[in-house]
Design a protein around this motif. Sequence first.
Motif, PDB file in Angstrom:
ATOM      1  N   LYS A 207       0.823  -1.196   0.011  1.00  0.00           N
ATOM      2  CA  LYS A 207       0.063   0.133  -0.094  1.00  0.00           C
ATOM      3  C   LYS A 207       1.004   1.302   0.008  1.00  0.00           C
ATOM      4  N   LYS A 208       0.336   2.151  -0.654  1.00  0.00           N
ATOM      5  CA  LYS A 208       0.973   3.475  -0.658  1.00  0.00           C
ATOM      6  C   LYS A 208       0.131   4.652  -0.607  1.00  0.00           C
ATOM      7  N   HIS A 209       0.396   5.490   0.347  1.00  0.00           N
ATOM      8  CA  HIS A 209      -0.485   6.606   0.674  1.00  0.00           C
ATOM      9  C   HIS A 209      -0.356   7.837  -0.018  1.00  0.00           C
ATOM     10  N   ILE A 210      -1.311   8.156  -0.981  1.00  0.00           N
ATOM     11  CA  ILE A 210      -1.182   9.459  -1.869  1.00  0.00           C
ATOM     12  C   ILE A 210      -1.581  10.753  -0.974  1.00  0.00           C
ATOM     13  N   LYS A 211      -0.598  11.271  -0.446  1.00  0.00           N
ATOM     14  CA  LYS A 211      -0.958  12.436   0.344  1.00  0.00           C
ATOM     15  C   LYS A 211      -0.794  14.080  -0.276  1.00  0.00           C
ATOM     16  N   THR A 212      -0.233  13.794  -1.501  1.00  0.00           N
ATOM     17  CA  THR A 212       0.150  15.097  -2.041  1.00  0.00           C
ATOM     18  C   THR A 212      -0.298  15.176  -3.556  1.00  0.00           C
ATOM     19  N   PHE A 213      -0.420  16.323  -4.186  1.00  0.00           N
ATOM     20  CA  PHE A 213      -1.017  16.189  -5.752  1.00  0.00           C
ATOM     21  C   PHE A 213       0.224  15.708  -6.361  1.00  0.00           C
ATOM     22  N   ARG A 214       1.558  15.718  -5.920  1.00  0.00           N
ATOM     23  CA  ARG A 214       2.698  15.135  -6.643  1.00  0.00           C
ATOM     24  C   ARG A 214       2.734  13.792  -6.546  1.00  0.00           C
ATOM     25  N   ASP A 215       2.130  13.369  -5.489  1.00  0.00           N
ATOM     26  CA  ASP A 215       1.986  11.793  -5.101  1.00  0.00           C
ATOM     27  C   ASP A 215       1.017  11.285  -6.410  1.00  0.00           C
ATOM     28  N   LEU A 216       0.051  12.039  -6.423  1.00  0.00           N
ATOM     29  CA  LEU A 216      -1.246  11.582  -7.346  1.00  0.00           C
ATOM     30  C   LEU A 216      -0.580  11.568  -8.882  1.00  0.00           C
ATOM     31  N   ILE A 217       0.295  12.289  -9.160  1.00  0.00           N
ATOM     32  CA  ILE A 217       0.939  12.486 -10.508  1.00  0.00           C
ATOM     33  C   ILE A 217       1.637  11.406 -10.682  1.00  0.00           C
ATOM     34  N   GLU A 218       2.562  11.032  -9.745  1.00  0.00           N
ATOM     35  CA  GLU A 218       3.503   9.708  -9.939  1.00  0.00           C
ATOM     36  C   GLU A 218       2.762   8.792 -10.001  1.00  0.00           C
ATOM     37  N   PHE A 219       1.729   8.509  -9.223  1.00  0.00           N
ATOM     38  CA  PHE A 219       0.784   7.190  -9.310  1.00  0.00           C
ATOM     39  C   PHE A 219       0.209   7.216 -10.618  1.00  0.00           C
TER      40      PHE A 219
ATOM     41  N   VAL B 293      -0.680  17.379 -16.514  1.00  0.00           N
ATOM     42  CA  VAL B 293      -0.966  17.305 -15.077  1.00  0.00           C
ATOM     43  C   VAL B 293       0.389  17.939 -14.306  1.00  0.00           C
ATOM     44  N   TRP B 294       1.350  17.423 -14.840  1.00  0.00           N
ATOM     45  CA  TRP B 294       2.898  17.819 -14.283  1.00  0.00           C
ATOM     46  C   TRP B 294       2.596  19.412 -14.282  1.00  0.00           C
ATOM     47  N   GLY B 295       1.849  19.943 -15.436  1.00  0.00           N
ATOM     48  CA  GLY B 295       2.034  21.553 -15.764  1.00  0.00           C
ATOM     49  C   GLY B 295       1.166  22.083 -14.930  1.00  0.00           C
ATOM     50  N   VAL B 296       0.370  21.644 -14.344  1.00  0.00           N
ATOM     51  CA  VAL B 296      -0.441  22.363 -13.357  1.00  0.00           C
ATOM     52  C   VAL B 296      -0.139  22.119 -11.922  1.00  0.00           C
ATOM     53  N   ARG B 297       0.989  21.344 -11.672  1.00  0.00           N
ATOM     54  CA  ARG B 297       1.178  20.905 -10.342  1.00  0.00           C
ATOM     55  C   ARG B 297       1.486  22.130  -9.401  1.00  0.00           C
ATOM     56  N   ASP B 298       2.235  23.059  -9.938  1.00  0.00           N
ATOM     57  CA  ASP B 298       2.663  24.377  -9.171  1.00  0.00           C
ATOM     58  C   ASP B 298       1.442  25.178  -8.722  1.00  0.00           C
ATOM     59  N   GLU B 299       0.458  25.178  -9.834  1.00  0.00           N
ATOM     60  CA  GLU B 299      -0.826  25.787  -9.621  1.00  0.00           C
ATOM     61  C   GLU B 299      -1.779  25.260  -8.726  1.00  0.00           C
ATOM     62  N   MET B 300      -2.011  24.009  -8.734  1.00  0.00           N
ATOM     63  CA  MET B 300      -3.016  23.339  -7.894  1.00  0.00           C
ATOM     64  C   MET B 300      -2.418  22.614  -6.666  1.00  0.00           C
ATOM     65  N   GLY B 301      -1.146  22.337  -6.355  1.00  0.00           N
ATOM     66  CA  GLY B 301      -0.635  21.561  -5.149  1.00  0.00           C
ATOM     67  C   GLY B 301      -0.823  22.095  -4.086  1.00  0.00           C
ATOM     68  N   HIS B 302      -1.219  23.361  -3.703  1.00  0.00           N
ATOM     69  CA  HIS B 302      -1.601  23.929  -2.479  1.00  0.00           C
ATOM     70  C   HIS B 302      -2.928  23.887  -2.362  1.00  0.00           C
ATOM     71  N   LEU B 303      -3.786  23.708  -3.340  1.00  0.00           N
ATOM     72  CA  LEU B 303      -5.202  23.442  -3.235  1.00  0.00           C
ATOM     73  C   LEU B 303      -5.806  22.124  -3.084  1.00  0.00           C
ATOM     74  N   ILE B 304      -4.928  21.094  -3.473  1.00  0.00           N
ATOM     75  CA  ILE B 304      -5.385  19.693  -3.237  1.00  0.00           C
ATOM     76  C   ILE B 304      -4.451  18.984  -2.326  1.00  0.00           C
ATOM     77  N   ARG B 305      -4.788  18.563  -1.211  1.00  0.00           N
ATOM     78  CA  ARG B 305      -3.811  17.993  -0.109  1.00  0.00           C
ATOM     79  C   ARG B 305      -4.431  16.812   0.721  1.00  0.00           C
TER      80      ARG B 305
END
Length: 572
Positions: free
Chosen positions: A329-341, A370-382
């Motif tokens: 199991k892996k915990h997706i806790k950040t928007f970056r984790d979601l992109i890598e998944f 999705v990588w292109g919006v990471r900087d825009e969205m990372g602080h809104l989706i946690r």
Amino acid sequence: MTTPIGYVLGTQEATPLEFWVAVLPGQVLRLDDVISVQTHRPDGGEIVNFYGVVDHVRTLHEGTQFDTDTFLVKSGSLPVNVSYAAHIQVTRIEPEEYLPPQPGDTVNLAVDEDLKRALHFDGMEKRIPAGTMRNSSPAYLNYEFIDGTKGAHVNISGVSGVATKTSYALFLLQGILTSAALGSHRANTKALIFNVKGEDLFFLDKPNAKLREEDFAEYQKLGIPAEPFKDVRFCASPRKTSHDVDPHLDQRADNISVYLWSIRELCRDRLFSFLFAGEDLERGNLGFLVSVVEERLARLAEENDRNDKKANRKPAVHLDVEPFGTSEKKHIKTFRDLIEFLEDKLVENVDNGWLGRNVASTAEALIRRVWGVRDEMGHLIRGDLPAEQIAKYQLDPLSPAHQLTIVDINKLRGKAQKFVVGVLLQKLFSEKEKRGQYPVVFIVLDELNKYAPREGRSPIKNLLVEIAERGRSLGIILIGAQQTASEVERRVVGQAAIRVVGRLDSAEAERPEYNFLTGACRKRSLLLKSGSMFVHQPEVPSPLLVNFPFPPYATRESEVAITEDDDEDIEF
């Protein structure tokens, strides 16, 4: 008895829908003046009353032939008469006998009850102030063409900074929320306003220090209390640079809520597609792949919810997944984790069914975006915060604790703005489908051309079209604004029962979207000053020019009046 202002002109043809008036010497008839005429049927039948609005006036020398005759008239060597005439567009005939008035019929200015009849105000059972007309009388809008009873939605167009679109939308909103037209629904009526420029709307609960005595008199005449908005909740995005959840505002620190979404919520509520701009979804099969990924993420989130329920746990805000085809199991806790998944499922390990019939290049295009919006969205989706803390940041437009919700998106970049607007509107739409028409919710959204452009397709555009077409039955009313209505989806603008125009650009004024304006109104729209608007509603055949007073609430920090409560908070 009123003094005649002129007579129906006999040298120009008169029809049931329009005629000319010869203005008497010493009298004045201006554009936008409202008149009344009585005529007798030629067969001696009942009297027919005509009401109309002046849409053209002109003067000329009678008896002159050449342009240079003007000099002779001025010197007194050529006697002439001055003809002063006005063109009338008929707005009402009582009874509906469509015959023309007779030359020489007396013309009077319409006042009091005649004025109400001329503009159909007398038949409006529920009416709200639209502003003040040229004759200083209040103008009204039929609320039944706003709340969905007979029609719905308001659309406002005009040049940025001059047309005062947001100011007029707030004026209308204040008139609605304080109006007797709401009846027993007043307390439950809600409004959601998106703040798209600066932080000017974050002082609507403060009195305006620049309000003058004459402004108070105008509000009293219109029947609107000259006071700030009440029951206001202010919401802002979190700062990017802080791990803590702090509101990204510069001019206000009190009474501010922060909004964000959890990873689990993004997946469960099928919000993934709102991460993509319209032009992204139109390229190849990308739109289809986005819908496939959105559905698979939703299933994962629902499975996570079931597992939490079986373990007797509260639903978490992160997402538990099994990457790389293992049981770990892996915990997706950040928007970056979601992109890598997603990168693992769509690009690196494609034998898992996620890609479906799509080709690898489409998957790579999705991941790039999705990588292109990471900087825009990372602080809104946690998903790295406690569930109890994230629950405090859930933004509910139907919250019973507040009547007015201001959502700031001006600190966000373009795609993040569209995400916030789209997600909130979808949540509101879903809730209203469950609850029904009441309470009515007003949405104030500027820059409609950005969210519902004429060309292309996107989830938020589809949502706005749904609101425009079905919103009236659900009690969702859109007060939309834009600089250029010609660049907004026709189905959104065309569904608005109330159309408002401020100062227009000359090229824009000629577009077919403004066919409800007369030729004279189009020309005048190029000259309108701040605070003046043309208002068109279904019951009144002619657009009305109205002025609205200076706002009683502060629209910027410099306008905030210091109250007694504020004085007590000041330390010396």
